[in-house]
Design a protein around this motif. Structure first.
Motif, mmCIF file in Angstrom:
data_model
loop_
_atom_site.group_PDB
_atom_site.id
_atom_site.type_symbol
_atom_site.label_atom_id
_atom_site.label_comp_id
_atom_site.label_asym_id
_atom_site.label_seq_id
_atom_site.Cartn_x
_atom_site.Cartn_y
_atom_site.Cartn_z
ATOM 1 N N GLY A 165 2.506 8.777 -5.868
ATOM 2 C CA GLY A 165 2.579 10.151 -5.384
ATOM 3 C C GLY A 165 3.722 10.925 -6.003
ATOM 4 N N LEU A 166 4.883 10.294 -6.135
ATOM 5 C CA LEU A 166 6.027 10.967 -6.768
ATOM 6 C C LEU A 166 5.731 11.292 -8.229
ATOM 7 C CD1 LEU A 166 9.025 9.037 -5.192
ATOM 8 C CD2 LEU A 166 8.443 11.446 -4.856
ATOM 9 N N TYR A 167 5.053 10.364 -8.902
ATOM 10 C CA TYR A 167 4.665 10.608 -10.303
ATOM 11 C C TYR A 167 3.701 11.790 -10.374
ATOM 12 C CZ TYR A 167 2.252 10.116 -14.739
ATOM 13 O OH TYR A 167 1.683 10.376 -15.956
ATOM 14 N N LYS B 141 0.833 -1.211 0.000
ATOM 15 C CA LYS B 141 0.000 0.000 0.000
ATOM 16 C C LYS B 141 0.863 1.255 0.000
ATOM 17 C CE LYS B 141 -3.320 2.477 2.915
ATOM 18 N NZ LYS B 141 -4.251 2.394 4.056
ATOM 19 N N TYR B 142 1.823 1.341 0.942
ATOM 20 C CA TYR B 142 2.624 2.557 1.050
ATOM 21 C C TYR B 142 3.670 2.667 -0.052
ATOM 22 C CZ TYR B 142 0.191 3.979 5.179
ATOM 23 O OH TYR B 142 -0.800 4.402 6.024
ATOM 24 N N LEU B 143 4.136 1.552 -0.570
ATOM 25 C CA LEU B 143 5.065 1.575 -1.705
ATOM 26 C C LEU B 143 4.344 2.125 -2.939
ATOM 27 C CD1 LEU B 143 7.951 0.827 -2.560
ATOM 28 C CD2 LEU B 143 7.053 -1.383 -3.295
ATOM 29 N N PHE B 144 3.109 1.664 -3.150
ATOM 30 C CA PHE B 144 2.310 2.144 -4.281
ATOM 31 C C PHE B 144 1.998 3.630 -4.118
ATOM 32 C CE2 PHE B 144 -1.505 2.964 -6.725
ATOM 33 C CZ PHE B 144 -1.255 2.304 -7.917
ATOM 34 N N LYS B 145 1.623 4.032 -2.889
ATOM 35 C CA LYS B 145 1.325 5.441 -2.633
ATOM 36 C C LYS B 145 2.548 6.312 -2.920
ATOM 37 C CE LYS B 145 -1.392 6.941 0.731
ATOM 38 N NZ LYS B 145 -2.084 7.174 2.000
ATOM 39 N N ALA B 146 3.717 5.852 -2.502
ATOM 40 C CA ALA B 146 4.948 6.623 -2.712
ATOM 41 C C ALA B 146 5.263 6.745 -4.201
ATOM 42 C CB ALA B 146 6.108 5.965 -1.973
ATOM 43 N N LYS B 147 5.198 5.627 -4.903
ATOM 44 C CA LYS B 147 5.514 5.623 -6.330
ATOM 45 C C LYS B 147 4.519 6.487 -7.111
ATOM 46 C CE LYS B 147 4.663 2.075 -8.942
ATOM 47 N NZ LYS B 147 4.592 0.750 -9.538
ATOM 48 N N ALA C 209 3.205 14.195 -8.182
ATOM 49 C CA ALA C 209 3.875 15.433 -7.772
ATOM 50 C C ALA C 209 4.722 16.001 -8.913
ATOM 51 C CB ALA C 209 4.739 15.184 -6.539
ATOM 52 N N SER C 210 5.428 15.130 -9.623
ATOM 53 C CA SER C 210 6.275 15.617 -10.713
ATOM 54 C C SER C 210 5.431 16.166 -11.854
ATOM 55 C CB SER C 210 7.216 14.517 -11.212
ATOM 56 O OG SER C 210 6.474 13.441 -11.745
ATOM 57 N N VAL C 211 4.325 15.511 -12.173
ATOM 58 C CA VAL C 211 3.441 15.999 -13.246
ATOM 59 C C VAL C 211 2.819 17.326 -12.840
ATOM 60 C CG1 VAL C 211 1.275 15.543 -14.481
ATOM 61 C CG2 VAL C 211 2.962 13.729 -14.244
ATOM 62 N N PHE C 212 2.349 17.420 -11.593
ATOM 63 C CA PHE C 212 1.689 18.640 -11.120
ATOM 64 C C PHE C 212 2.683 19.799 -11.037
ATOM 65 C CE2 PHE C 212 0.178 21.356 -7.589
ATOM 66 C CZ PHE C 212 -0.994 21.820 -8.189
ATOM 67 N N THR C 213 3.886 19.522 -10.534
ATOM 68 C CA THR C 213 4.901 20.566 -10.380
ATOM 69 C C THR C 213 5.329 21.130 -11.730
ATOM 70 O OG1 THR C 213 5.687 19.518 -8.366
ATOM 71 C CG2 THR C 213 7.172 21.086 -9.386
ATOM 72 N N THR C 214 5.429 20.284 -12.732
ATOM 73 C CA THR C 214 5.846 20.726 -14.066
ATOM 74 C C THR C 214 4.671 21.204 -14.908
ATOM 75 O OG1 THR C 214 5.717 18.470 -14.930
ATOM 76 C CG2 THR C 214 7.857 19.198 -14.094
ATOM 77 N N GLU D 268 -0.116 18.132 -16.252
ATOM 78 C CA GLU D 268 -1.319 17.309 -16.132
ATOM 79 C C GLU D 268 -2.186 17.452 -17.381
ATOM 80 O OE1 GLU D 268 -2.239 21.227 -14.143
ATOM 81 O OE2 GLU D 268 -0.669 19.748 -13.894
ATOM 82 N N PRO D 269 -2.754 16.339 -17.852
ATOM 83 C CA PRO D 269 -3.593 16.401 -19.049
ATOM 84 C C PRO D 269 -4.952 17.016 -18.716
ATOM 85 C CG PRO D 269 -3.580 14.186 -18.155
ATOM 86 C CD PRO D 269 -2.623 14.994 -17.321
ATOM 87 N N GLU D 270 -5.655 17.465 -19.730
ATOM 88 C CA GLU D 270 -7.003 18.011 -19.529
ATOM 89 C C GLU D 270 -7.933 16.924 -18.993
ATOM 90 O OE1 GLU D 270 -10.151 20.689 -19.495
ATOM 91 O OE2 GLU D 270 -8.044 21.113 -19.779
ATOM 92 N N VAL D 271 -7.812 15.732 -19.548
ATOM 93 C CA VAL D 271 -8.613 14.599 -19.071
ATOM 94 C C VAL D 271 -7.676 13.651 -18.330
ATOM 95 C CG1 VAL D 271 -10.097 12.667 -19.703
ATOM 96 C CG2 VAL D 271 -10.230 14.807 -20.988
ATOM 97 N N ILE D 272 -7.899 13.479 -17.036
ATOM 98 C CA ILE D 272 -7.035 12.629 -16.222
ATOM 99 C C ILE D 272 -7.503 11.180 -16.339
ATOM 100 C CG2 ILE D 272 -6.308 12.108 -13.854
ATOM 101 C CD1 ILE D 272 -6.553 15.124 -13.279
ATOM 102 N N ARG D 273 -6.590 10.313 -16.720
ATOM 103 C CA ARG D 273 -6.897 8.880 -16.843
ATOM 104 C C ARG D 273 -5.913 8.085 -15.985
ATOM 105 N NH1 ARG D 273 -10.565 8.765 -20.747
ATOM 106 N NH2 ARG D 273 -10.361 10.083 -22.573
ATOM 107 N N MET D 274 -6.384 6.925 -15.529
ATOM 108 C CA MET D 274 -5.521 6.065 -14.720
ATOM 109 C C MET D 274 -4.455 5.412 -15.592
ATOM 110 S SD MET D 274 -8.100 4.067 -12.136
ATOM 111 C CE MET D 274 -9.291 3.588 -13.381
ATOM 112 N N ARG D 275 -3.271 5.240 -15.018
ATOM 113 C CA ARG D 275 -2.227 4.474 -15.695
ATOM 114 C C ARG D 275 -2.508 2.991 -15.496
ATOM 115 N NH1 ARG D 275 3.372 6.120 -13.810
ATOM 116 N NH2 ARG D 275 2.461 5.880 -11.777
ATOM 117 N N GLU D 276 -1.810 2.146 -16.228
ATOM 118 C CA GLU D 276 -2.085 0.697 -16.217
ATOM 119 C C GLU D 276 -2.020 0.096 -14.815
ATOM 120 O OE1 GLU D 276 -3.601 -2.524 -17.612
ATOM 121 O OE2 GLU D 276 -3.229 -0.849 -18.965
#
Length: 201
Positions: free
Chosen positions: A93-95, A85-91, A97-102, A105-113
């Protein structure tokens, strides 16, 4: 002891190293406080709107039947063990955070695989009785394994986030309920007020 001696900089470098380490420590603490990093260890759904781009998802979840039974983490994070659970949250979350900081983020947010698999597994975890037919499992080969060959949201598209799938199509645009105002960033609140004032004129 010899290893520690090698790590200590020569006398002429000690002051710059101390200043640099102090600056890095200060910036790290500032980033942790500003990003509300500790809140990500909780299961509080309001954590998800630390990034304003998730406001549509938060508001639609608030209006859904799932609100009484499931938080964001119940659906979007693995529940089979704490470490996973926490490993997934960290991974994840970092993704995020990096998308949001830069500002990527796409107009339509979709889940990754990886997220698609987690959400599907959590749908089954909560609704296993509804997707397992005792009669079929006795007579149809591999029924238990094949019962999830389709994703749950292929049929249940509007659960729990409704039909809102883009940043610019929030159902409550311009009228975000008072209880959710804390999730709206200051610049967006200002823009919405100006927009309402122009409409009135």
């Amino acid at each position: 002891m010899g290893i520690f001696r090698k790590l200590i900089p020569p006398p002429e470098w000690r002051l710059p190293v101390i200043i640099l380490m102090g600056a890095m420590t200060g910036l790290t603490l500032y980033a942790l406080i500003e990003s509300k990093a500790v809140s990500y260890l909780s299961d509080n759904p309001k954590t998800c709107v630390n990034c304003h781009v998730m406001t549509p998802q938060y508001v639609t979840w608030q209006k859904s039947s799932h609100r009484e039974w499931a938080s964001c983490n119940d659906c979007h994070v693995p529940q089979d063990n704490v470490l996973k659970k926490y490993l997934f949250k960290a991974k994840d979350g970092l993704y995020h955070a990096s998308v949001f900081t830069t500002r990527g983020e796409p107009e339509v947010i979709r889940m990754r695989e990886a997220s698609v698999e987690v959400v599907q597994n959590n749908c089954i975890r909560c609704h296993e009785d509804q997707v397992t037919d005792a009669k079929l499992s006795a007579s149809v080969e591999d029924h238990f394994e094949n019962r999830t060959s389709r994703k749950c949201w292929e049929c249940h598209q509007e659960v729990p986030h409704g039909s809102v799938h883009s940043l610019s199509s929030v159902k409550y645009y311009g009228k975000i309920p008072e209880e959710h105002q804390e999730t709206v960033p200051e610049w967006l609140s200002k823009y919405l007020k100006e927009f309402d004032n122009k409409k009135e004129k």
